[in-house]
Design an enzyme around this catalytic site. Structure first.
Site, PDB file in Angstrom:
ATOM      1  N   ASN A  70      48.255  20.527  40.252  1.00 46.23           N
ATOM      2  CA  ASN A  70      48.403  21.460  39.130  1.00 46.23           C
ATOM      3  C   ASN A  70      48.512  20.727  37.794  1.00 46.23           C
ATOM      4  OD1 ASN A  70      50.817  23.468  41.013  1.00 46.23           O
ATOM      5  ND2 ASN A  70      48.576  23.557  41.051  1.00 46.23           N
ATOM      6  N   LYS A  86      57.744  26.977  40.347  1.00 47.30           N
ATOM      7  CA  LYS A  86      56.917  26.985  39.139  1.00 47.30           C
ATOM      8  C   LYS A  86      57.584  27.727  37.985  1.00 47.30           C
ATOM      9  CE  LYS A  86      52.076  26.359  39.948  1.00 47.30           C
ATOM     10  NZ  LYS A  86      50.741  26.945  39.990  1.00 47.30           N
ATOM     11  N   ASP A 130      44.882  34.206  39.383  1.00 48.77           N
ATOM     12  CA  ASP A 130      43.524  33.872  39.817  1.00 48.77           C
ATOM     13  C   ASP A 130      43.182  34.643  41.090  1.00 48.77           C
ATOM     14  OD1 ASP A 130      45.145  32.654  41.607  1.00 48.77           O
ATOM     15  OD2 ASP A 130      44.263  30.665  41.440  1.00 48.77           O
ATOM     16  N   CYS A 175      36.849  49.121  35.458  1.00 48.51           N
ATOM     17  CA  CYS A 175      35.567  49.528  34.855  1.00 48.51           C
ATOM     18  C   CYS A 175      34.650  48.311  34.702  1.00 48.51           C
ATOM     19  CB  CYS A 175      35.789  50.124  33.464  1.00 48.51           C
ATOM     20  SG  CYS A 175      36.674  51.679  33.388  1.00 48.51           S
ATOM     21  N   CYS A 189      39.559  27.994  40.962  1.00 54.17           N
ATOM     22  CA  CYS A 189      39.853  26.664  40.450  1.00 54.17           C
ATOM     23  C   CYS A 189      40.103  25.673  41.580  1.00 54.17           C
ATOM     24  CB  CYS A 189      41.080  26.706  39.550  1.00 54.17           C
ATOM     25  SG  CYS A 189      40.827  27.672  38.059  1.00 54.17           S
TER      26      CYS A 189
HETATM   27 ZN   LIG Z   1      38.575  52.158  34.519  1.00 54.87          ZN
END
Ligand SMILES: [Zn+2]
Length: 260
Positions: A70, A86, A130, A175, A189
């Protein structure tokens, strides 16, 4: 509106001198509450800059421990914190930077059961995760709770940034990204790699966007997606219209609770 203390006037002098912020704007930042999800490559710069900027209350959510891999980009952590929590590691750094604000370490794994209560105390949520499933959960919870969601992602040499306030209009995350990337296709990553400073660029843009959203400064990222390509030094904006068929914010919503 409250006045700033002499100590705060000194600490935030370079904000206060800006006509667009001034003393009233700094007071607004000190009265704001931001939840940052993810204490990694994005969350590190977001946390440090928002703490430095005097966001009055910051919650940092993560459940992981610091791994040596990291440290190449997650600059809120140090060699000494490898193997430790963390959130505790990053919050300690942020408190050292600005001990005058409230910074909360929220060591928890978000799920459909706890997400609403975790974000409830905050005005705005930052997505620095992520993981598509967590991004969808955050999107839904922020939509129902009517909280702005400032979202960024990074992989390899590329980054993306947008803000979602679909409860007022405009697109939500669903959307723009209606489907989970197929397993093995999604570049992460940990498998695809990332140039460390690209996380810094996008996290710093994300922190800038948070302050702009809080203060209503300039043109925000609602309805737009920024695409950054570090190799070409290219930054593009694309419009992100609402999807009328979106199951969350479209004409016939079928999702009635986060992740539902
Ligand atoms: Zn939406």
């Amino acid at each position: 509106m409250d006045d700033l203390s002499d100590a705060d006037l000194e600490r935030y002098a370079r904000h206060v001198i800006l006509d667009e912020i001034g003393e009233d704007g700094q007071v607004a930042l000190l009265q704001s509450k931001v939840c940052i999800v993810g204490a990694g490559g994005l969350g590190s710069p977001v946390l440090m800059y928002l703490a430095a900027a005097g966001i009055g209350r910051i919650g940092l959510v993560d459940f992981d421990t610091v791994d040596r891999t990291n440290l190449q980009r997650q600059i809120a952590h140090t060699e000494d914190s490898v193997g430790t929590s963390k959130v505790e590691s990053a919050v300690a750094r942020a408190r050292a930077l600005n001990p005058t604000i409230a910074i909360e370490a929220l060591e928890t794994k978000l799920d459909a059961e706890n997400i609403q209560s975790v974000i409830a105390p905050y005005d705005l949520v930052v997505d620095g995760t992520d993981n598509y499933a967590i991004r969808i959960l955050l999107n839904d919870a922020c939509f129902f709770a009517k909280k702005p969601l400032v979202s960024a992602s990074v992989v390899r040499f590329e980054g993306q940034l947008s803000t979602f306030r679909a409860y007022e209009g405009g697109a939500c995350y669903r959307c723009v990204f209606p489907e989970a990337p197929a397993e093995g296709v999604v570049a992460r990553c940990d498998t695809a790699g990332i140039l460390g400073p690209v996380a810094g660029v996008m996290g710093t843009l994300q922190a800038t966007e948070v302050i702009k959203q809080i203060l209503g400064l300039g043109t925000g990222m609602v309805g737009r997606l920024m695409l950054y390509d570090a190799l070409d030094n290219d930054m593009r904006m694309i419009k992100t219209p609402k999807n009328p068929a979106c199951p969350l914010c479209g004409d016939k919503p079928v999702i009635l609770r986060p992740g539902g």
